[in-house]
Scaffold this active site. Structure first.
Site, PDB file in Angstrom:
ATOM      1  N   LYS A  24       0.832  -1.216   0.000  1.00  0.00           N
ATOM      2  CA  LYS A  24       0.000   0.000   0.000  1.00  0.00           C
ATOM      3  C   LYS A  24       0.861   1.258   0.000  1.00  0.00           C
ATOM      4  O   LYS A  24       0.692   2.130  -0.836  1.00  0.00           O
ATOM      5  CB  LYS A  24      -0.909  -0.007   1.240  1.00  0.00           C
ATOM      6  N   ASN A  25       1.783   1.339   0.952  1.00  0.00           N
ATOM      7  CA  ASN A  25       2.504   2.598   1.121  1.00  0.00           C
ATOM      8  C   ASN A  25       3.514   2.860   0.008  1.00  0.00           C
ATOM      9  O   ASN A  25       3.927   4.000  -0.188  1.00  0.00           O
ATOM     10  CB  ASN A  25       3.162   2.656   2.501  1.00  0.00           C
ATOM     11  N   ARG A  95      -3.873   9.264   4.132  1.00  0.00           N
ATOM     12  CA  ARG A  95      -2.633   9.963   4.443  1.00  0.00           C
ATOM     13  C   ARG A  95      -1.810  10.181   3.173  1.00  0.00           C
ATOM     14  O   ARG A  95      -1.188  11.215   2.967  1.00  0.00           O
ATOM     15  CB  ARG A  95      -1.840   9.105   5.438  1.00  0.00           C
ATOM     16  N   CYS A 119      -5.170   7.623   9.398  1.00  0.00           N
ATOM     17  CA  CYS A 119      -5.587   7.088  10.697  1.00  0.00           C
ATOM     18  C   CYS A 119      -5.333   8.109  11.798  1.00  0.00           C
ATOM     19  O   CYS A 119      -4.356   8.858  11.743  1.00  0.00           O
ATOM     20  CB  CYS A 119      -4.813   5.817  11.003  1.00  0.00           C
ATOM     21  N   ARG A 124      -0.276  14.453  13.815  1.00  0.00           N
ATOM     22  CA  ARG A 124       0.609  14.000  12.734  1.00  0.00           C
ATOM     23  C   ARG A 124       1.026  15.208  11.892  1.00  0.00           C
ATOM     24  O   ARG A 124       0.494  15.453  10.817  1.00  0.00           O
ATOM     25  CB  ARG A 124      -0.094  12.936  11.869  1.00  0.00           C
ATOM     26  N   PRO A 125       2.003  15.974  12.385  1.00  0.00           N
ATOM     27  CA  PRO A 125       2.389  17.190  11.660  1.00  0.00           C
ATOM     28  C   PRO A 125       3.069  16.877  10.332  1.00  0.00           C
ATOM     29  O   PRO A 125       3.549  15.757  10.119  1.00  0.00           O
ATOM     30  CB  PRO A 125       3.384  17.865  12.618  1.00  0.00           C
ATOM     31  N   ILE A 126       3.104  17.898   9.450  1.00  0.00           N
ATOM     32  CA  ILE A 126       3.840  17.731   8.179  1.00  0.00           C
ATOM     33  C   ILE A 126       4.908  18.825   8.050  1.00  0.00           C
ATOM     34  O   ILE A 126       5.286  19.206   6.959  1.00  0.00           O
ATOM     35  CB  ILE A 126       2.893  17.730   6.945  1.00  0.00           C
ATOM     36  N   ASP A 127       5.384  19.293   9.210  1.00  0.00           N
ATOM     37  CA  ASP A 127       6.366  20.382   9.191  1.00  0.00           C
ATOM     38  C   ASP A 127       7.657  19.998   8.471  1.00  0.00           C
ATOM     39  O   ASP A 127       8.300  20.848   7.846  1.00  0.00           O
ATOM     40  CB  ASP A 127       6.677  20.842  10.631  1.00  0.00           C
ATOM     41  N   GLN A 128       8.046  18.732   8.531  1.00  0.00           N
ATOM     42  CA  GLN A 128       9.299  18.330   7.868  1.00  0.00           C
ATOM     43  C   GLN A 128       9.142  18.307   6.343  1.00  0.00           C
ATOM     44  O   GLN A 128      10.092  18.580   5.610  1.00  0.00           O
ATOM     45  CB  GLN A 128       9.771  16.953   8.370  1.00  0.00           C
ATOM     46  N   ASP A 308       3.163  -0.084  12.401  1.00  0.00           N
ATOM     47  CA  ASP A 308       1.915  -0.600  11.820  1.00  0.00           C
ATOM     48  C   ASP A 308       1.639  -2.049  12.222  1.00  0.00           C
ATOM     49  O   ASP A 308       0.522  -2.540  12.050  1.00  0.00           O
ATOM     50  CB  ASP A 308       1.945  -0.480  10.286  1.00  0.00           C
ATOM     51  N   ILE A 330       6.864   5.670  17.700  1.00  0.00           N
ATOM     52  CA  ILE A 330       6.638   6.544  16.538  1.00  0.00           C
ATOM     53  C   ILE A 330       5.476   7.511  16.777  1.00  0.00           C
ATOM     54  O   ILE A 330       5.647   8.715  16.650  1.00  0.00           O
ATOM     55  CB  ILE A 330       6.342   5.702  15.257  1.00  0.00           C
ATOM     56  N   ARG A 400      -9.314  -0.142   3.538  1.00  0.00           N
ATOM     57  CA  ARG A 400      -8.365   0.878   3.077  1.00  0.00           C
ATOM     58  C   ARG A 400      -7.021   0.254   2.714  1.00  0.00           C
ATOM     59  O   ARG A 400      -6.332   0.751   1.815  1.00  0.00           O
ATOM     60  CB  ARG A 400      -8.129   1.938   4.170  1.00  0.00           C
TER      61      ARG A 400
HETATM   62  C1  UD1 Z   1       3.836   6.587   7.116  1.00  0.00           C
HETATM   63  C2  UD1 Z   1       2.865   5.494   6.738  1.00  0.00           C
HETATM   64  C3  UD1 Z   1       2.219   4.877   7.982  1.00  0.00           C
HETATM   65  C4  UD1 Z   1       3.294   4.419   8.971  1.00  0.00           C
HETATM   66  C5  UD1 Z   1       4.301   5.541   9.230  1.00  0.00           C
HETATM   67  C6  UD1 Z   1       5.493   5.085  10.079  1.00  0.00           C
HETATM   68  C7  UD1 Z   1       2.040   6.132   4.555  1.00  0.00           C
HETATM   69  C8  UD1 Z   1       0.943   6.693   3.759  1.00  0.00           C
HETATM   70  N1  UD1 Z   1       1.849   6.060   5.872  1.00  0.00           N
HETATM   71  O1  UD1 Z   1       3.089   7.602   7.779  1.00  0.00           O
HETATM   72  O2  UD1 Z   1       1.451   3.757   7.570  1.00  0.00           O
HETATM   73  O3  UD1 Z   1       2.668   4.117  10.189  1.00  0.00           O
HETATM   74  O4  UD1 Z   1       4.842   6.031   7.981  1.00  0.00           O
HETATM   75  O5  UD1 Z   1       6.136   3.996   9.470  1.00  0.00           O
HETATM   76  O6  UD1 Z   1       3.062   5.735   4.043  1.00  0.00           O
HETATM   77  N2  UD1 Z   1       6.479  13.728  11.931  1.00  0.00           N
HETATM   78  C9  UD1 Z   1       6.689  15.051  12.261  1.00  0.00           C
HETATM   79  N3  UD1 Z   1       6.760  15.973  11.261  1.00  0.00           N
HETATM   80  C10 UD1 Z   1       6.597  15.633   9.949  1.00  0.00           C
HETATM   81  C11 UD1 Z   1       6.376  14.293   9.606  1.00  0.00           C
HETATM   82  C12 UD1 Z   1       6.322  13.345  10.629  1.00  0.00           C
HETATM   83  O7  UD1 Z   1       6.847  15.398  13.433  1.00  0.00           O
HETATM   84  O8  UD1 Z   1       6.644  16.513   9.082  1.00  0.00           O
HETATM   85  C13 UD1 Z   1       6.431  12.703  12.992  1.00  0.00           C
HETATM   86  C14 UD1 Z   1       5.095  11.958  13.048  1.00  0.00           C
HETATM   87  O9  UD1 Z   1       4.139  12.653  13.823  1.00  0.00           O
HETATM   88  C15 UD1 Z   1       5.521  10.652  13.659  1.00  0.00           C
HETATM   89  C16 UD1 Z   1       6.912  10.426  13.085  1.00  0.00           C
HETATM   90  O10 UD1 Z   1       7.374  11.703  12.670  1.00  0.00           O
HETATM   91  O11 UD1 Z   1       5.618  10.776  15.049  1.00  0.00           O
HETATM   92  C17 UD1 Z   1       6.977   9.481  11.892  1.00  0.00           C
HETATM   93  O12 UD1 Z   1       6.002   9.865  10.939  1.00  0.00           O
HETATM   94  P1  UD1 Z   1       6.127   9.518   9.397  1.00  0.00           P
HETATM   95  O13 UD1 Z   1       7.231   8.538   9.192  1.00  0.00           O
HETATM   96  O14 UD1 Z   1       6.154  10.789   8.636  1.00  0.00           O
HETATM   97  O15 UD1 Z   1       4.762   8.780   9.132  1.00  0.00           O
HETATM   98  P2  UD1 Z   1       3.717   9.046   7.984  1.00  0.00           P
HETATM   99  O16 UD1 Z   1       4.423   9.438   6.716  1.00  0.00           O
HETATM  100  O17 UD1 Z   1       2.617   9.917   8.495  1.00  0.00           O
END
Ligand code: UD1
Length: 422
Positions: A24-25, A95, A119, A124-128, A308, A330, A400
């Site tokens: 999926k991912n 996501r 989920c 779940r921020p996207i700041d990075q 997961d 995580i 999903r």
């Molecule tokens: C992806 C997967 C999800 C899996 C996760 C961890 C997809 C669509 N989803 O989610 O199934 O559970 O990887 O293997 O592929 N974080 C920040 N800032 C950011 C981005 C992330 O603080 O900009 C934090 C998140 O809140 C979390 C950690 O970093 O605590 C890891 O998140 P991330 O690896 O980005 O997970 P996703 O991409 O959301």
């Protein structure tokens, strides 16, 4: 509205063979990556799951055309993708929709997208992701609930991720393949699907080195072309779900179409618990035993134990003797499903980021709700080991990310069926 539920009569040993679908991912990144080519790409081993159906609908709204060659092979024509605005309601439903940021920015140097869904695992921020796009020269504005990205041109940069993020690593990679010059992502995530997406991009002419390590170097190129057929890697999490289910039911299952190397953290834990694991080139046989040892698990970025698989693993630990623990490394809030398991008699308490699991008590069937995708998988495995009948509600979460889950479990001898009711 149709409401589907699963009815499971537990305590049947799973036996036989199951074939794992495409990841999926990985697929959620590969499809948007095709937009970067403006060409016609053929992709094999695409999982037939709800998240992919929704992503296809979103990409169609941008002008992409899809042709189904067979159930798991698709042809994507992105020549007429003419919109950089991905703002339909579908964007909230998964996501993976966040990969349209990187893909559209890479192709058009601009993108307007809705915040992604997915989920509910806490904040779940996207700041990075945003930090990465800004480093490449994009202006990022949040307006009316949308993220607006604009750049005159994208220029390669060095980006150090403050947290190891799968999504940010892939998104920056997508935008950087069409930037000018060299981008270096440090502290990058190393998950297998990052390598798969990089391989797809490289097959189209991108120049990405180091995917699968924590330093990825991307030299931008002017154009990408779909020259080869790409086959998506097997789904590590689906494979792990079936391996855990086989162990939990004391079954004997050959899990086919897997890359055993991707499963090492789980395989090691299963062996530590006294489960018999046999590895072959592209399959793993699990032979469950009744005397399981307690273990401690901590979820970590790859190659650590995947978050997961944390909810399914909790069910297996309920069968071990004594006290086991799971520490969630995580996500901040990934133990909500435990409340549902308590209805079945599970003895688990949560202490901050740790779940303390008291094994050796029988579960009894009960009506329970899947609260998210992987929690849904845990509910199903709980039903498979429980005494009596379990009803699992909110099946759409499971749809999903799992292709034909019910049919696959049925073929292993599970007593599980799906019912639709008004
Ligand atoms: C992806 C997967 C999800 C899996 C996760 C961890 C997809 C669509 N989803 O989610 O199934 O559970 O990887 O293997 O592929 N974080 C920040 N800032 C950011 C981005 C992330 O603080 O900009 C934090 C998140 O809140 C979390 C950690 O970093 O605590 C890891 O998140 P991330 O690896 O980005 O997970 P996703 O991409 O959301």
């Amino acid at each position: 509205m149709l409401v589907d539920k699963l009815i499971i009569r537990g305590q049947k040993r799973l036996k036989g063979e199951v074939t794992i679908s495409g990841a999926k991912n990985a697929a959620l990144g590969v499809l948007p990556a095709a937009i970067l080519s403006g060409d016609v790409c053929t992709i094999e081993n695409v999982p037939d799951i709800l998240d992919i159906k929704i992503l296809r609908r979103i990409m169609e709204s941008l002008g992409a055309r899809f042709e189904d060659i067979d159930k798991n092979t698709i042809r994507i024509d992105t020549r007429n993708v003419n919109s950089y605005k991905a703002t339909t309601n579908d964007m909230h439903k998964l996501r993976g929709s966040y990969y349209l940021m990187g893909a559209l920015l890479g192709r058009f140097k601009k993108a307007i997208v809705t915040f992604p869904g997915g989920c509910n695992l806490g904040v779940r921020p996207i700041d990075q992701h945003i930090k990465g796009f800004e480093a490449l020269g994009a202006k990022v504005e949040i307006q009316h609930g949308y993220i607006k990205l604009t750049a005159n041109k994208l220029v390669g940069a060095s980006i150090y991720l403050d947290v190891v993020s799968v999504g940010a690593t892939i998104n920056i990679m997508l935008a950087a393949v069409r930037a000018e010059g060299l981008t270096i992502i440090e502290n990058a995530a190393k998950e297998p699907h990052i390598v798969d997406i990089a391989n797809f991009l490289n097959a189209m002419g991108a120049d990405i080195k180091g995917a699968g390590t924590d330093v990825i170097r991307i030299r931008g190129v002017k154009e990408l072309k779909c020259n080869v057929v790409h086959s998506i890697i097997p789904d590590q999490i689906e494979a792990g779900t079936f391996m855990i289910a086989a162990a939990a039911t004391e079954g004997d299952v050959l899990v086919k179409n897997v890359i055993p190397k991707h499963m090492e953290s789980l395989t090691a834990k299963l062996m530590e618990m006294n489960v018999k694991v046999e590895e072959f080139d592209d399959s793993i046989r699990i032979i469950g035993r009744d005397n399981l040892k307690n273990v401690n698990i901590k979820t970590l970025p790859y190659p650590g134990f995947p978050t997961d698989l944390q909810p399914p693993a909790a069910i297996l630990l309920l069968k071990a003797e004594g006290i086991s623990t799971i520490t969630e490394g995580i996500f901040e809030n990934r133990f909500q499903y435990i409340e549902e398991l308590r209805r079945m008699g599970a003895k688990i308490r949560v202490e901050g980021r740790m779940a303390v699991i008291e094994g050796g008590h029988k579960l009894t069937g009960a009506p329970i709700k899947a609260l998210d995708l992987r929690a849904g998988a845990a509910c199903v495995i709980a039903g498979l080991i429980a005494e009596g009948e379990t009803e699992v509600f909110n099946v759409h979460y499971i749809d999903r990310g799992y292709e034909n889950m019910v049919e696959k479990f049925q073929s292993l001898g599970a007593d599980i069926r799906r019912i639709s009711s008004n």
